[in-house]
Design an enzyme around this catalytic site. Structure first.
Site, PDB file in Angstrom:
ATOM      1  CB  THR A   1     -27.930  44.064  18.382  1.00  0.00           C
ATOM      2  OG1 THR A   1     -28.430  43.516  17.155  1.00  0.00           O
ATOM      3  CG2 THR A   1     -28.026  45.576  18.351  1.00  0.00           C
TER       4      THR A   1
ATOM      5  CG  HIS B   1     -22.580  58.981  17.000  1.00  0.00           C
ATOM      6  ND1 HIS B   1     -23.253  57.803  16.742  1.00  0.00           N
ATOM      7  CD2 HIS B   1     -23.392  59.731  17.794  1.00  0.00           C
ATOM      8  CE1 HIS B   1     -24.437  57.839  17.343  1.00  0.00           C
ATOM      9  NE2 HIS B   1     -24.548  59.005  17.992  1.00  0.00           N
ATOM     10  N   PRO B   2     -20.570  56.342  18.033  1.00  0.00           N
ATOM     11  CG  PRO B   2     -21.802  55.525  19.843  1.00  0.00           C
ATOM     12  CD  PRO B   2     -21.118  56.748  19.340  1.00  0.00           C
TER      13      PRO B   2
ATOM     14  CG  ASP C   1     -24.173  59.041  13.227  1.00  0.00           C
ATOM     15  OD1 ASP C   1     -25.032  58.203  12.883  1.00  0.00           O
ATOM     16  OD2 ASP C   1     -24.437  60.095  13.835  1.00  0.00           O
TER      17      ASP C   1
ATOM     18  CB  SER D   1     -25.764  43.969  14.997  1.00  0.00           C
ATOM     19  OG  SER D   1     -25.597  45.124  15.768  1.00  0.00           O
ATOM     20  CG  ASN D   2     -28.849  42.133  11.524  1.00  0.00           C
ATOM     21  OD1 ASN D   2     -28.696  42.043  12.741  1.00  0.00           O
ATOM     22  ND2 ASN D   2     -29.982  42.549  10.980  1.00  0.00           N
TER      23      ASN D   2
ATOM     24  CG  HIS E   1     -16.314  -8.230  18.161  1.00  0.00           C
ATOM     25  ND1 HIS E   1     -17.578  -7.739  17.918  1.00  0.00           N
ATOM     26  CD2 HIS E   1     -15.833  -8.654  16.950  1.00  0.00           C
ATOM     27  CE1 HIS E   1     -17.863  -7.871  16.635  1.00  0.00           C
ATOM     28  NE2 HIS E   1     -16.824  -8.414  16.021  1.00  0.00           N
TER      29      HIS E   1
ATOM     30  CB  SER F   1      -6.831   6.207  45.115  1.00  0.00           C
ATOM     31  OG  SER F   1      -7.754   5.877  46.125  1.00  0.00           O
ATOM     32  CB  SER F   2      -8.616  10.340  48.498  1.00  0.00           C
ATOM     33  OG  SER F   2      -9.846   9.631  48.411  1.00  0.00           O
TER      34      SER F   2
ATOM     35  CE  LYS G   1      -7.477   2.694  41.370  1.00  0.00           C
ATOM     36  NZ  LYS G   1      -7.741   3.701  40.342  1.00  0.00           N
TER      37      LYS G   1
ATOM     38  CG  ASN H   1      -6.594   6.694  38.784  1.00  0.00           C
ATOM     39  OD1 ASN H   1      -6.450   5.486  38.937  1.00  0.00           O
ATOM     40  ND2 ASN H   1      -7.227   7.457  39.660  1.00  0.00           N
TER      41      ASN H   1
END
Length: 466
Positions: A102, A125-126, A128, A136-137, A184, A314-315, A320, A322
């Site tokens: 709402t 009017h917002p 009316d 809202s529903n 597997h 990598s730091s 490396k 990834n």
């Protein structure tokens, strides 16, 4: 705030200070003050959907003779601006608000009324005028459906089709690139890389079909049901007419629900679509994890492919690199699965004639759609399109694979085959050498029966002929 920073607005509960430059009014400001919870506001696609619905409702009210031409034109102009994203910053209400949405519906009404009053040269009017024939529903759940349908059609489905086409192209390229199959996580019979990729492409296409099937229900709107589903304060054909206008402006076919009570009391269509997005996330995570395994190494892993090197990995370990894109996509998938869990809980929170978890549901559903769309494109363009294949490594592993003896089952029997496989593995020798010593089959026959590419084509091996 100093006096010049705010103005006084009034609603049914009294006066309230509102930022001077805000397009919204008192009801929105009350919600801002009542729900300082997350700092997260409505996703833009939902705001835009509210604008589309308000514009369509004004059009229908004008056609039905319920709204004057000047007011209608002004509301349509203002609502279309909201739909176009021109006023997203005027929707400050937190996602975690009143469960019917709402506050956000009134936020839309106030912004549109403020703008429309300027365009009409008289007060709009917002409630009316902008909210005429609505609640809202029925507006907010309709906005969720509209936003999700548009984002799926405009963003997600094109991204998934692009991903499937990218996979198909790589599958065709490697239709005869033979590798070791794995079940597997253990060596199994050979397949081609192309066959492996076609499975991914089919997973994506199956998800496209599932999503498209669920869209037929998500594109049904409860608009016209107003407060509890009875359609109080509007005409019986209001909902179908609004859906007709929305279909014309969006090029997506929307229809009014046959039973609007369902759309207010439940979120079944949203829960269903979220489940399809979860299934898509499962498929994308499987693909992302396969890519990570195939890329593993480069020395101690499978090393079947090399994903594009996009950034240092990598730091502390120089050189490396990834598999950052599959990792990012896997995180997207985990988030989507979590979103689905929240949406599932929200779906059962319909008490009698109204569900009371719409804003959170909307945010999660739209986030899932956006994440999956961007994830699919990035996976296609920055991982699958550019990986290189280490055919030599795959061939070396394949040549040492004792499981190839499976192809001899119909010729020498399972028990004999198992003994040959164990000996080849124990002695670290090629399977064909041990089979030549343990059977009466000559080398040419063995090479034909154990040809990896031939084995990827299925069927029963025949010792006498191809």
């Amino acid at each position: 705030m100093s006096a010049k920073d705010y103005r006084i607005e009034k609603d049914s509960m009294g006066e309230l200070r509102v930022p001077a430059d805000a397009l919204y009014g008192a009801q929105t400001q009350r919600a801002v003050e009542n729900f300082p919870l997350s700092g997260l506001t409505l996703p833009p696609p939902l705001i835009h959907a509210l604008g589309r619905i308000k514009s369509a409702c004004a059009t229908v009210n004008w056609v039905l003779g319920l709204l004057g031409e000047a007011h209608a034109n002004a509301i349509i102009k203002a609502a279309d601006e909201v739909a176009d994203g021109q006023h997203d910053d005027q929707f400050p209400v937190d996602i975690f608000q009143t469960g019917s949405g709402t506050s956000s519906n009134m936020n839309a009404n106030e912004v549109i009324a403020h703008l429309a009053s300027g365009y009409a040269g008289e007060a709009v009017h917002p409630n009316d005028h902008v909210n005429m024939g609505q609640s809202s529903n029925d507006v907010f759940p309709s906005a969720i459906h509209v936003a999700a349908c548009l984002e799926i059609n405009q963003q997600l489905l094109p991204a998934l089709n692009h991903l499937a086409a990218t996979i198909d192209a790589r599958a065709e390229e490697h239709a005869e690139t033979v590798k070791t199959g794995r079940t597997h996580l253990m060596d199994a019979m050979p397949i081609t890389l192309g066959q492996e990729l076609t499975a991914w492409a089919q997973q994506i296409r199956d998800n496209i079909y599932r999503i498209q099937a669920s869209l037929t229900r998500l594109c049904r709107l409860p608009i016209g049901g107003t407060a509890v589903g009875t359609g109080i304060n509007t005409l019986p054909d209001f909902g179908p007419r609004v859906c007709e206008v929305l279909s014309g402006t969006t090029r997506v076919t929307f229809r009014a629900m046959d039973n609007p009570f369902v759309g207010l009391a439940s979120q079944d269509a949203v829960v269903e679509m979220s489940g399809q997005l979860r299934t898509l996330a499962v498929a994308l995570m499987k693909i992302a994890n396969d890519l990570r395994w195939m890329n593993s190494g480069p020395q101690a892993g499978l090393g079947e492919i090399a994903l594009p090197a996009l950034q240092p990995g990598s730091s502390i370990m120089p050189g490396k690199v990834n598999p950052v894109i599959p990792e990012a996509v896997a995180q997207i998938c985990a988030q989507v699965m979590g979103n689905d869990g929240a949406i599932t809980v929200a779906g059962q929170s319909g008490n009698f004639q109204l569900n009371v978890m719409w804003p959170m549901t909307a945010a999660n559903l739209l986030q899932s759609i956006a994440l999956l769309a961007s994830g699919a494109r990035v996976l296609a363009d920055k991982a699958i399109a550019g990986f290189t294949v280490n055919t030599e490594a795959m061939r070396e592993v394949l040549d040492r694979n004792p499981i190839l003896v499976t192809a001899l089952n119909t010729v020498i029997g399972y028990e004999k085959g198992a003994a040959i496989a164990k000996r080849a593995l124990a002695e670290g020798r090629p399977l064909i050498e041990v089979a030549r010593e343990e059977t009466e089959l000559d080398e040419d026959t063995l090479r034909r029966l154990l040809d990896p590419l031939r084995l990827t084509r299925g069927g029963l091996p025949d010792a006498e002929s191809d």
